[in-house]
Design a protein around this motif. Structure first.
Motif, PDB file in Angstrom:
ATOM      1  N   TRP A 253       0.828  -1.207   0.000  1.00  0.00           N
ATOM      2  CA  TRP A 253       0.000   0.000   0.000  1.00  0.00           C
ATOM      3  C   TRP A 253       0.862   1.258   0.000  1.00  0.00           C
ATOM      4  O   TRP A 253       0.556   2.249  -0.671  1.00  0.00           O
ATOM      5  N   THR A 259       0.180   6.849   1.975  1.00  0.00           N
ATOM      6  CA  THR A 259      -1.067   6.899   2.746  1.00  0.00           C
ATOM      7  C   THR A 259      -2.189   7.598   1.982  1.00  0.00           C
ATOM      8  O   THR A 259      -3.362   7.450   2.314  1.00  0.00           O
ATOM      9  N   GLY A 261      -3.403   6.821  -0.658  1.00  0.00           N
ATOM     10  CA  GLY A 261      -4.272   5.834  -1.287  1.00  0.00           C
ATOM     11  C   GLY A 261      -5.341   5.290  -0.363  1.00  0.00           C
ATOM     12  O   GLY A 261      -6.113   4.414  -0.745  1.00  0.00           O
ATOM     13  N   SER A 262      -5.383   5.787   0.864  1.00  0.00           N
ATOM     14  CA  SER A 262      -6.354   5.257   1.838  1.00  0.00           C
ATOM     15  C   SER A 262      -7.551   6.184   2.045  1.00  0.00           C
ATOM     16  O   SER A 262      -8.419   5.897   2.866  1.00  0.00           O
ATOM     17  N   TYR A 265     -10.983   4.479   1.101  1.00  0.00           N
ATOM     18  CA  TYR A 265     -11.258   3.345   1.995  1.00  0.00           C
ATOM     19  C   TYR A 265     -11.604   3.829   3.406  1.00  0.00           C
ATOM     20  O   TYR A 265     -12.534   3.320   4.040  1.00  0.00           O
ATOM     21  N   ASP A 268     -15.045   5.334   3.333  1.00  0.00           N
ATOM     22  CA  ASP A 268     -16.141   4.391   3.108  1.00  0.00           C
ATOM     23  C   ASP A 268     -16.443   3.519   4.326  1.00  0.00           C
ATOM     24  O   ASP A 268     -17.544   2.988   4.455  1.00  0.00           O
ATOM     25  N   GLU A 332      -0.419  13.921   2.598  1.00  0.00           N
ATOM     26  CA  GLU A 332      -0.622  12.523   2.980  1.00  0.00           C
ATOM     27  C   GLU A 332      -1.996  12.385   3.640  1.00  0.00           C
ATOM     28  O   GLU A 332      -2.710  13.367   3.798  1.00  0.00           O
ATOM     29  N   TYR A 333      -2.317  11.162   4.076  1.00  0.00           N
ATOM     30  CA  TYR A 333      -3.693  10.899   4.506  1.00  0.00           C
ATOM     31  C   TYR A 333      -4.209  11.880   5.561  1.00  0.00           C
ATOM     32  O   TYR A 333      -5.300  12.452   5.418  1.00  0.00           O
ATOM     33  N   GLU A 334      -3.444  12.064   6.648  1.00  0.00           N
ATOM     34  CA  GLU A 334      -3.956  12.927   7.720  1.00  0.00           C
ATOM     35  C   GLU A 334      -4.261  14.330   7.199  1.00  0.00           C
ATOM     36  O   GLU A 334      -5.260  14.948   7.563  1.00  0.00           O
ATOM     37  N   THR A 335      -3.351  14.817   6.353  1.00  0.00           N
ATOM     38  CA  THR A 335      -3.509  16.157   5.794  1.00  0.00           C
ATOM     39  C   THR A 335      -4.700  16.217   4.839  1.00  0.00           C
ATOM     40  O   THR A 335      -5.523  17.145   4.895  1.00  0.00           O
ATOM     41  N   HIS A 446      -8.685   9.617  12.492  1.00  0.00           N
ATOM     42  CA  HIS A 446      -9.144   8.263  12.789  1.00  0.00           C
ATOM     43  C   HIS A 446     -10.278   8.448  13.792  1.00  0.00           C
ATOM     44  O   HIS A 446     -10.037   8.656  14.986  1.00  0.00           O
ATOM     45  N   HIS A 467      -2.614   9.578  16.949  1.00  0.00           N
ATOM     46  CA  HIS A 467      -2.967   8.281  16.348  1.00  0.00           C
ATOM     47  C   HIS A 467      -1.774   7.369  16.195  1.00  0.00           C
ATOM     48  O   HIS A 467      -1.930   6.178  15.955  1.00  0.00           O
ATOM     49  N   GLN A 468      -0.561   7.899  16.271  1.00  0.00           N
ATOM     50  CA  GLN A 468       0.634   7.086  16.002  1.00  0.00           C
ATOM     51  C   GLN A 468       1.036   6.263  17.218  1.00  0.00           C
ATOM     52  O   GLN A 468       1.277   5.073  17.120  1.00  0.00           O
ATOM     53  N   PHE A 527       5.397   2.697  10.118  1.00  0.00           N
ATOM     54  CA  PHE A 527       4.824   1.985   8.976  1.00  0.00           C
ATOM     55  C   PHE A 527       5.488   0.628   8.752  1.00  0.00           C
ATOM     56  O   PHE A 527       4.913  -0.248   8.135  1.00  0.00           O
TER      57      PHE A 527
END
Lengths: 634, 76
Positions: A253, A259, A261-262, A265, A268, A332-335, A446, A467-468, A527
């Motif tokens: 992934w 990240t 790419g998440s 997902y 959803d 990235e995802y969080e941003t 999250h 979250h980390q 990761f």
């Protein structure tokens, strides 16, 4: 006192770089009040007990900083700490920690950043840099192969991170210098300003940039030429070979999209908060997913020291209205979550531009998105008046304008620069019902209504919502996940149930947080799918110590307890281990409709956690617990 | 849809072996049991959505349920 031009040369620089272990044994100390510089040379036991990173940060905060100091005053101590494993050949170790007392939370600030800076510091001869005091005028530090110089930063003050890096590299005549720095947000002491590294890697959370700004310290430029040593190259190469063989399968992934790419997902399944936690579904969210925005703006992929995964993004965009510079990396995802769905913005160009501005100004993107979303809701509900500008949900241009105003502390920006919790206090009810924070820090993306154990972790975190350094429920609910593998090493039953907080989940949280705390001290990227066994081999190989999985766990537990002692010393009580109202707000539609813990359920779970940690009902570690970990109270 | 059955909607790029995009599975078993009995192995951990609601894989399938699976990726 004028400290510009003061220099320091560490004694025995060559002697300590014997290549036989992965730490130099020297910690650089700098007092910006008078320019005094020296080194600490802790014994081996210090390194074995604390490892580096968060362990070192807590050591200095607990032992050298008085309780109750103003986080933005000269008495706060700012620590830059790689760990024993940082900068070694092991993939994932291109990472270091930055810490201080947080001006946002009043608690611990301890953030980790990737890149090359931590490795470079160790190659320059130091395991950490500990900064105290406050310079009279802006300065930066220049560290090269053991030598240190305090230089004027008057010409850099007010500059973006990208321009500052360019000027420092030019004036020192070396493009390979690695720079930790603040942007205009840190200078303005925005309470969620970040410390930036290589201009796009943030030790982002809890306002570390504001602490650096309060010290008039613009940057720390580092260059080193000594290799980081190892006690047992063969043993380290075993772990190295395992990850090099398996990372494409285990971290596919990250290789494919990072990240980013998440986004779809996570949306959803109900993992991403939408419109300040009010909605269950966000139309157009897929436009913010890597699969859709890569063709529009992806220029390249980037990585950290010794990391083959290359999960980082480099985006570039140019049209009539918007230019996004590739030097600031990519979102990235969080941003993407914080500046996108949380603010109801689904325009990838606006979100990527907002990310670029956060890197250029040096802002934490999670808190930036959180405070803007909170302000958008307050504005929509008519709780704010008398301002010439207020941001609106779904409006990308007002997202971007908000960031400019936060950094300029202009109009509503001056309020937003204090974070959403302080804004809510000023506005008064019902603004408190719209808050999504723990210890005054905005929640990561999250959603605790879905990830309920993670929500307990937000409430307990010594650094405010994080979250980390946590266990994210859905990473342990499917057999064979890396989290399940680690839990099984300590005999725990897996997988975990998805919903609720059971005894088993609390036990799992304790093991996982000990592991993550070790990782944040060593300092290693979360990761990577490493297990306790891998860390046993890596730490033994780096140092020559014969360590066990139980010792790795104990190091983590020790540092978790040190953080708890720090919270207690700074006046926090069990009542502060909680979440604000939005974490309990139940949605009527969407994938997590009707789901959320109640405040009472959270409180019960936390009491159970205290007992399992050997803490009393007020969350104070018992004398016996501390003794077992070699710690004392007060 | 077959009577007494639930439906799994699958993305073949998420599974280790070749998998049809849609399969019927018996109701009355958990999602995890149905995955195991059909030999479906995902490349990475997933979360299940049953009729649009996020569900644990211990959920007991009911006739007519439609289940989708989403890979779970660490945030950062």
């Amino acid at each position: 006192m004028d400290i510009i031009g003061k220099t320091f040369q560490t004694p025995n620089y060559q002697e300590m770089l014997d290549g036989k272990r992965a730490y130099t044994g020297k910690i650089l100390r700098v007092n910006l009040n008078d320019g005094r510089m020296w080194v600490d040379q802790p014994d081996e036991a210090f390194y074995r007990r604390l490892i580096g990173g968060r362990g070192f940060i807590l050591h200095y905060l607990l032992n050298e900083m008085p309780a109750g100091v103003d986080p933005l005053g000269p008495e706060n101590i700012l620590i830059f700490a790689p760990g024993v494993l940082s900068g070694t050949v092991l993939p994932g170790t291109g990472r270091h920690a930055v810490g201080a007392k947080s001006p946002l939370t009043g608690a611990l600030a301890s953030g980790e950043a990737g890149g090359w800076w931590g490795t470079e510091l160790k190659k320059a001869g130091y395991d950490a840099v500990v900064i105290q005091g406050r310079a009279e005028s802006p300065v930066y530090l220049w560290i090269k192969d053991g030598a240190v110089e305090i230089r004027s930063a008057a010409h850099l003050w007010g500059k973006t991170t990208g321009d500052t890096q360019e000027i420092i590299c030019q004036e020192l005549g070396d493009e390979k210098i690695r720079i930790a720095q603040i942007g205009p947000a840190g200078e303005a002491q925005v309470l969620f300003a970040a410390v930036m590294h290589d201009i796009n890697r943030a030790a982002g959370r809890s306002g570390l940039g504001a602490v650096m700004g309060s010290k008039n310290l613009k940057a720390i430029a580092v260059r080193g030429s000594a290799p980081v040593g190892l006690a047992d190259k063969e043993l380290m190469s075993l772990v190295q070979r395992w990850i090099n063989k398996n990372y494409k399968d285990l971290m596919g992934w990250a290789v494919e999209y990072g990240t980013a790419g998440s986004v779809t997902y996570n949306h959803d399944t109900g993992g991403t908060a939408i419109r300040n936690y009010l909605d269950g579904v966000f139309e157009g969210v897929s436009k913010l997913d890597a699969r859709e925005f890569f063709p529009i703006m992806l220029k390249d992929r980037d990585t950290c020291n010794r990391c083959p995964v290359r999960c980082k993004l480099v985006v570039e965009y140019n049209d009539q209205d918007v230019e996004i510079q590739s030097r600031y990396g990519g979102p990235e995802y969080e941003t993407l979550g914080a500046l996108g769905p949380l603010c109801a913005v689904n325009d990838p160009v606006a979100v990527a531009k907002a990310n670029e501005l956060c890197a250029a100004y040096g802002l934490d993107t999670i808190s930036t998105g959180g405070v803007i979303a909170f302000t958008m809701e307050c504005a929509e509900k008519g709780l704010l008046s008398g301002y010439d500008f207020l941001p609106r949900f779904g409006d990308g241009s007002s997202l971007i304008e908000s960031i400019h105003r936060i950094v300029r502390c202009e109009g509503i920006g001056a309020e937003m620069a204090l974070g959403s919790a302080r804004m809510a206090e000023k506005i008064g009810p019902p603004a408190d019902e719209m808050l999504a924070v723990a210890r005054k820090q905005e929640l990561p993306l999250h959603d605790p209504r879905f990830k309920q154990l993670c929500g307990m972790g937000y409430a307990l975190s010594p650094t405010g919502a994080d979250h980390q350094n946590n266990l994210i429920d859905n990473f342990a609910t499917f057999p064979g996940s890396e989290t399940c593998n680690r839990l099984e090493e300590f005999g725990l039953e897996t997988p975990l149930p998805l919903w609720g907080i059971s005894e088993l989940k609390i036990k799992a949280y304790i093991v996982e947080v000990a592991f993550k705390t070790f990782m944040d001290s060593a300092v290693i990227c979360h990761f990577y799918p490493y297990t306790f066994k891998h860390m046993v081999d890596a730490l033994s190989a780096a140092t020559g110590w014969q360590v066990s999985a139980a010792e790795i766990r104990e190091i983590g537990d020790r540092i978790v307890n040190m953080a708890r002692l720090f919270l207690i010393r700074e006046g926090f009580t069990a009542d502060d281990d909680t979440l604000s109202a939005r974490a309990f707000y139940r949605l009527e539609s969407g994938p997590i409709a009707g789901k959320a813990l109640t405040p009472e359920e959270l409180k019960l779970a936390i009491r159970d956690y205290y007992a399992r940690m050997g803490w009393d009902e007020q969350g104070v570690p018992s004398a016996q617990t501390l003794k077992q970990l070699g710690l004392t109270l007060g | 849809m077959e009577q007494g059955k639930a439906t799994f909607l699958l993305d073949p790029s998420h599974t280790v072996q070749k998998t049809p995009r849609e399969i019927s599975v018996a109701a009355g078993q958990t999602i995890m049991q149905a995955l195991n009995s059909h030999g479906i192995v995902f490349r990475q951990p997933v979360v299940a959505l049953v009729n649009g609601q996020t569900c644990d894989v211990s959920y007991c399938l009911q006739p007519g349920d439609v289940v989708r699976f989403f890979p779970q990726i660490a945030g950062g």
